[in-house]
Design a protein around this motif. Structure first.
Motif, PDB file in Angstrom:
ATOM      1  N   MET B  86       0.736  -1.246   0.004  1.00  0.00           N
ATOM      2  CA  MET B  86      -0.017   0.070   0.107  1.00  0.00           C
ATOM      3  C   MET B  86       1.010   1.526  -0.083  1.00  0.00           C
ATOM      4  O   MET B  86       1.954   1.184   0.883  1.00  0.00           O
ATOM      5  CB  MET B  86      -0.727  -0.082   1.246  1.00  0.00           C
ATOM      6  CG  MET B  86      -1.763   1.205   1.354  1.00  0.00           C
ATOM      7  SD  MET B  86      -2.535   1.240   3.157  1.00  0.00           S
ATOM      8  CE  MET B  86      -3.010  -0.523   3.499  1.00  0.00           C
ATOM      9  N   HIS B  87       0.527   2.245  -0.933  1.00  0.00           N
ATOM     10  CA  HIS B  87       1.367   3.420  -1.027  1.00  0.00           C
ATOM     11  C   HIS B  87       0.351   4.666  -1.050  1.00  0.00           C
ATOM     12  O   HIS B  87      -0.503   4.418  -1.797  1.00  0.00           O
ATOM     13  CB  HIS B  87       2.605   3.378  -2.073  1.00  0.00           C
ATOM     14  CG  HIS B  87       3.427   2.285  -2.312  1.00  0.00           C
ATOM     15  ND1 HIS B  87       4.553   2.097  -1.322  1.00  0.00           N
ATOM     16  CD2 HIS B  87       3.134   0.839  -2.754  1.00  0.00           C
ATOM     17  CE1 HIS B  87       4.954   0.864  -1.463  1.00  0.00           C
ATOM     18  NE2 HIS B  87       4.276   0.277  -2.469  1.00  0.00           N
ATOM     19  N   ILE B  88       0.817   5.694  -0.149  1.00  0.00           N
ATOM     20  CA  ILE B  88       0.023   6.978  -0.420  1.00  0.00           C
ATOM     21  C   ILE B  88       1.052   8.075  -0.643  1.00  0.00           C
ATOM     22  O   ILE B  88       1.715   8.147   0.027  1.00  0.00           O
ATOM     23  CB  ILE B  88      -0.709   6.958   0.872  1.00  0.00           C
ATOM     24  CG1 ILE B  88      -1.457   6.016   1.314  1.00  0.00           C
ATOM     25  CG2 ILE B  88      -1.428   8.341   0.957  1.00  0.00           C
ATOM     26  CD1 ILE B  88      -2.223   6.051   2.900  1.00  0.00           C
ATOM     27  N   LYS B  96      -0.328  22.432 -10.527  1.00  0.00           N
ATOM     28  CA  LYS B  96      -1.043  23.225 -11.415  1.00  0.00           C
ATOM     29  C   LYS B  96      -2.249  22.406 -12.318  1.00  0.00           C
ATOM     30  O   LYS B  96      -2.173  20.971 -11.936  1.00  0.00           O
ATOM     31  CB  LYS B  96      -0.014  23.579 -12.768  1.00  0.00           C
ATOM     32  CG  LYS B  96       0.898  24.506 -12.412  1.00  0.00           C
ATOM     33  CD  LYS B  96       1.751  25.039 -13.508  1.00  0.00           C
ATOM     34  CE  LYS B  96       2.548  26.081 -13.208  1.00  0.00           C
ATOM     35  NZ  LYS B  96       3.603  25.836 -12.374  1.00  0.00           N
ATOM     36  N   THR B  97      -3.108  22.968 -12.835  1.00  0.00           N
ATOM     37  CA  THR B  97      -4.241  21.979 -13.498  1.00  0.00           C
ATOM     38  C   THR B  97      -3.673  20.947 -14.260  1.00  0.00           C
ATOM     39  O   THR B  97      -2.668  21.354 -14.809  1.00  0.00           O
ATOM     40  CB  THR B  97      -5.253  22.742 -14.213  1.00  0.00           C
ATOM     41  OG1 THR B  97      -4.682  23.831 -14.995  1.00  0.00           O
ATOM     42  CG2 THR B  97      -6.159  23.802 -12.995  1.00  0.00           C
ATOM     43  N   GLY B  98      -4.288  19.815 -14.293  1.00  0.00           N
ATOM     44  CA  GLY B  98      -3.664  18.834 -15.239  1.00  0.00           C
ATOM     45  C   GLY B  98      -2.624  17.990 -14.680  1.00  0.00           C
ATOM     46  O   GLY B  98      -2.395  16.934 -15.034  1.00  0.00           O
ATOM     47  N   GLU B  99      -2.098  18.409 -13.509  1.00  0.00           N
ATOM     48  CA  GLU B  99      -1.309  17.705 -12.816  1.00  0.00           C
ATOM     49  C   GLU B  99      -1.581  16.772 -11.626  1.00  0.00           C
ATOM     50  O   GLU B  99      -2.820  17.164 -10.901  1.00  0.00           O
ATOM     51  CB  GLU B  99      -0.005  18.672 -12.167  1.00  0.00           C
ATOM     52  CG  GLU B  99       0.919  19.373 -13.267  1.00  0.00           C
ATOM     53  CD  GLU B  99       1.847  20.281 -12.740  1.00  0.00           C
ATOM     54  OE1 GLU B  99       2.955  20.479 -13.411  1.00  0.00           O
ATOM     55  OE2 GLU B  99       1.703  20.977 -11.564  1.00  0.00           O
ATOM     56  N   ILE B 100      -1.116  15.820 -11.312  1.00  0.00           N
ATOM     57  CA  ILE B 100      -1.199  14.826 -10.230  1.00  0.00           C
ATOM     58  C   ILE B 100      -1.059  15.495  -8.817  1.00  0.00           C
ATOM     59  O   ILE B 100       0.224  15.636  -8.371  1.00  0.00           O
ATOM     60  CB  ILE B 100      -0.759  13.471 -10.580  1.00  0.00           C
ATOM     61  CG1 ILE B 100      -0.940  12.940 -11.805  1.00  0.00           C
ATOM     62  CG2 ILE B 100      -1.318  12.566  -9.324  1.00  0.00           C
ATOM     63  CD1 ILE B 100      -2.355  12.522 -12.405  1.00  0.00           C
ATOM     64  N   CYS B 101      -1.823  15.269  -7.888  1.00  0.00           N
ATOM     65  CA  CYS B 101      -1.530  15.649  -6.490  1.00  0.00           C
ATOM     66  C   CYS B 101      -1.991  14.594  -5.446  1.00  0.00           C
ATOM     67  O   CYS B 101      -1.642  14.725  -4.206  1.00  0.00           O
ATOM     68  CB  CYS B 101      -2.695  16.917  -6.034  1.00  0.00           C
ATOM     69  SG  CYS B 101      -4.458  16.354  -6.329  1.00  0.00           S
ATOM     70  N   LEU B 102      -2.476  13.634  -5.902  1.00  0.00           N
ATOM     71  CA  LEU B 102      -2.778  12.419  -4.939  1.00  0.00           C
ATOM     72  C   LEU B 102      -2.356  10.870  -5.677  1.00  0.00           C
ATOM     73  O   LEU B 102      -2.896  10.834  -6.922  1.00  0.00           O
ATOM     74  CB  LEU B 102      -4.025  12.415  -4.473  1.00  0.00           C
ATOM     75  CG  LEU B 102      -4.765  11.211  -3.582  1.00  0.00           C
ATOM     76  CD1 LEU B 102      -3.953  10.857  -2.366  1.00  0.00           C
ATOM     77  CD2 LEU B 102      -6.168  11.059  -3.448  1.00  0.00           C
ATOM     78  N   PHE B 103      -1.882  10.091  -5.168  1.00  0.00           N
ATOM     79  CA  PHE B 103      -1.326   8.781  -5.633  1.00  0.00           C
ATOM     80  C   PHE B 103      -1.521   7.755  -4.879  1.00  0.00           C
ATOM     81  O   PHE B 103      -0.872   7.724  -3.625  1.00  0.00           O
ATOM     82  CB  PHE B 103       0.056   8.929  -6.313  1.00  0.00           C
ATOM     83  CG  PHE B 103       0.798   7.633  -6.709  1.00  0.00           C
ATOM     84  CD1 PHE B 103      -0.001   6.644  -7.243  1.00  0.00           C
ATOM     85  CD2 PHE B 103       1.944   7.305  -6.578  1.00  0.00           C
ATOM     86  CE1 PHE B 103       0.466   5.518  -7.702  1.00  0.00           C
ATOM     87  CE2 PHE B 103       2.547   6.299  -7.112  1.00  0.00           C
ATOM     88  CZ  PHE B 103       1.871   5.421  -7.625  1.00  0.00           C
ATOM     89  N   VAL B 104      -2.548   6.904  -4.943  1.00  0.00           N
ATOM     90  CA  VAL B 104      -2.792   5.887  -3.837  1.00  0.00           C
ATOM     91  C   VAL B 104      -2.835   4.584  -4.704  1.00  0.00           C
ATOM     92  O   VAL B 104      -3.206   4.441  -5.747  1.00  0.00           O
ATOM     93  CB  VAL B 104      -4.484   6.063  -3.438  1.00  0.00           C
ATOM     94  CG1 VAL B 104      -4.512   4.730  -2.352  1.00  0.00           C
ATOM     95  CG2 VAL B 104      -4.600   7.567  -2.741  1.00  0.00           C
TER      96      VAL B 104
END
Lengths: 82, 148, 148, 82
Positions: B86-88, B96-104
């Motif tokens: 499990m990774h968070i 910025k818009t279009g970029e990734i802010c959360l990765f689960v």
């Protein structure tokens, strides 16, 4: 002779920090979360219209709770991560 | 051997790159008991706000509490589902818009556990982690987000 | 403008690389109405079989029928969920243990649609696409898989 | 004078193809899926113990179905993609 004072450290986040104009605040003689809210509403009337939770030593609390001496008390507006 | 898990850092300065995600996936190729991975990615939307379009979100967090809480959530999810990994990861600072802010990212022998655990993790992260996003609008206004 | 969607190829020769996945994610950064991506990855497990450990799976398919069926599933899922994008890739040929054989990717404005659509897609792909995996065991035996 | 014959093309996959020893088979005078199964079981007795579905022109069918002339008929063992 020094008085033993009840000191707490307030940390504010998000829009609460903006209203306070600071991230941190050292307060004394604030024994409970109810007293804390009263003090904050008196000092920063805008806060009364804002929703925020309180964490004592990194644990969210609800209702009126005693605040231990030297506690880190955080003012947490609604979360918006993710 | 130390079996007790310690809080891991989940915070990444700025956006989460697709390359970081690829690397994280590639790191699991040696775990040959994994049959399924479930991934959720949060991406910043160019929402229309009063007076303009969102250009970016600036994330701040009560980091110590967020890490403690993330650890508590991790333990609960590991307890509930038969997961291998499990990774968070969550961004701090400007994304910025279009970029990734959360990765689960969850992995399991069978797909069902990975999929269900990932979904539950995302919900708990959004609801329980003391993280705040301030939307930067193109007219230089700022709007605090609120999860519902 | 042609609005009618045509069956897209879903088949990839050999394993699906993490770099391909990263590229696919990066391609979505220009779609700034997306708020959440859900990804499922199937990975080949080193299961223990009679007489040995699985080393690889060799995939074959009734390709024409699989593409028609995948198209039908795509249309049904687009109908059911407010998705921005949907991608399905499945390996043909040999995929070694630890490598990726299935990549399902859904994107939506809000997370719930992306997550639910991805899960439903994975279930339908496994149940309805005429694809077969033959497990290669290290004693040179071969075992045909069967989805349950 | 040529007879008009009913021809179909059989395509076999997975372990069915292995048992048949071929991916493709041209047959004639097989008007229905029931006749097809009977013929296959007679020619390849091992098939009787194996589960497989039948698709006519890429559509799965169930029960006994007529097979059109020139149809592509596929023998599909249980799917195991993903």
């Amino acid at each position: 002779m020094e008085m033993v004072t009840h000191r707490i450290k307030i940390r504010a986040f998000g829009m609460i920090a903006e209203k306070l104009g600071a991230d941190c605040l050292d307060l004394d003689s604030i024994p409970t979360t109810e007293v804390l809210r009263g003090y904050l509403y008196q000092q920063f009337p805008e806060l009364e219209k804002m929703k925020f939770g309180i964490a004592i030593n990194k644990k969210l609390v609800s209702g009126n709770q005693p605040i231990p001496n030297e506690a880190e008390v955080a003012l947490l507006p609604p979360f918006s991560g993710g | 051997m130390e079996k007790h898990r310690k809080p891991k850092n989940i915070f990444v300065e700025g956006p989460i790159s697709p390359e970081k995600i690829a690397k994280s996936i590639a790191n699991h190729s040696s775990k040959t008991d994994i049959g399924g991975h479930s991934i959720f990615l949060g991406q910043v939307r160019a929402d229309e706000k009063e007076g303009g379009t969102v250009q970016a979100i600036v994330y701040t967090a009560y980091e110590d509490m967020a890490l403690e809480k993330a650890f508590e959530i991790r333990e609960a999810i590991f307890e509930k589902y038969p997961l291998t990994c499990m990774h968070i990861y969550h961004s701090l600072g400007e994304v910025k818009t279009g970029e990734i802010c959360l990765f689960v990212f969850t992995s399991s022998k069978h797909r069902k556990a990975a999929i269900d655990a990932c979904e539950e993790l995302v919900e708990r992260i959004k609801k329980e982690l003391p993280i705040w996003g301030k939307e930067l609008v193109d007219n230089e206004k700022e709007v605090w987000k609120e999860n519902t």
